[in-house]
Scaffold this active site. Structure first.
Site, PDB file in Angstrom:
ATOM      1  N   LYS A  61       0.826  -1.202   0.000  1.00 12.83           N
ATOM      2  CA  LYS A  61       0.000   0.000   0.000  1.00 12.83           C
ATOM      3  C   LYS A  61       0.863   1.255   0.000  1.00 12.83           C
ATOM      4  CE  LYS A  61      -2.133   1.504   3.703  1.00 12.83           C
ATOM      5  NZ  LYS A  61      -3.070   1.624   4.838  1.00 12.83           N
ATOM      6  N   ASP A 112      -6.814   1.111   1.149  1.00  6.33           N
ATOM      7  CA  ASP A 112      -6.875   1.201   2.611  1.00  6.33           C
ATOM      8  C   ASP A 112      -8.281   0.815   3.058  1.00  6.33           C
ATOM      9  OD1 ASP A 112      -8.456   3.345   1.931  1.00  6.33           O
ATOM     10  OD2 ASP A 112      -7.428   4.790   3.198  1.00  6.33           O
TER      11      ASP A 112
END
Length: 213
Positions: free
Chosen positions: A124, A142
């Site tokens: 991420k 997320d």
């Protein structure tokens, strides 16, 4: 989990996002690729606002890996003490800086594999840096994007990797670069976890509202 939306509906959704915010921006304050990388690393399990409060003074002093090494771990901790897991994050930042100086000439690499090889940098974080700094259509998933993707059917998936792939596969290519920011901002401020703000939602009429009471 809502079923995957048809292509025409996907285009309608992202056309509305683009009309509302043509050039969406991330909310983490930074001055270059290095300070962005540090800010994103620090933002794990923390809010962007909290990270910005902690890094404003830090980034006035530090803008390169070498300057961070010269600052030292203890003085770094003084700046980021208000951020969750600050001690472990400080250790990772210092290790990361050593690698950047020794292996990359002080520059932040622009490949996902190289970024993920740095301490404290996961998929991420790497995708956020690739998207925000180099403009690549990388999709960082997320909790906000995961919720939005499954609730709306934009990119359903059982885990973050599945959602990331669904975004890459199903979001029309001309919206791919900004898809991450449109989705995170919509999930953060409109399609919130509890009591989503459907009355002011741009895509309310196109959303199946999966799991919304």
């Amino acid at each position: 989990m809502a079923p995957q939306l048809p292509y025409r509906v996907m285009r309608d959704i992202f056309e509305r996002f683009r009309a509302h915010e043509p050039e969406p921006k991330g909310e983490l304050e930074h001055t270059n690729a290095f300070t962005l990388l540090v800010a994103v690393l620090l933002s794990a399990q923390a809010t962007d606002k909290g990270v910005n409060r902690a890094t404003r003074a830090l980034f006035e002093q530090v803008s390169t890996p070498q300057e961070m090494l010269e600052l030292g771990e203890e003085r770094l901790i003084e700046h980021i003490r208000t951020i969750g897991l600050y001690r472990n994050k400080a250790k990772n930042v210092m290790k990361l800086c050593c690698i950047l100086v020794e292996e990359y000439g002080g520059e932040v690499p622009n490949s996902r594999a190289a970024l993920q090889g740095l301490p404290g940098v996961g998929r991420k974080t790497a995708n956020v840096v690739l998207n925000m700094w180099w403009g690549m259509p990388a999709q960082a998933v997320d909790t906000h994007i995961f919720r939005l993707a499954n609730r709306t059917g934009i990119a359903p998936g059982k885990d973050v990797v599945a959602v990331e792939r669904a975004i890459e596969d199903n979001v029309p290519a001309d919206f791919a670069r900004h898809a991450h920011h449109w989705m995170i901002l919509h999930g953060r401020y409109i399609c919130v976890a509890r009591k989503p703000k459907c009355a002011v939602c741009l895509i309310e009429d196109l959303c199946p509202k999966e799991g919304v009471e």
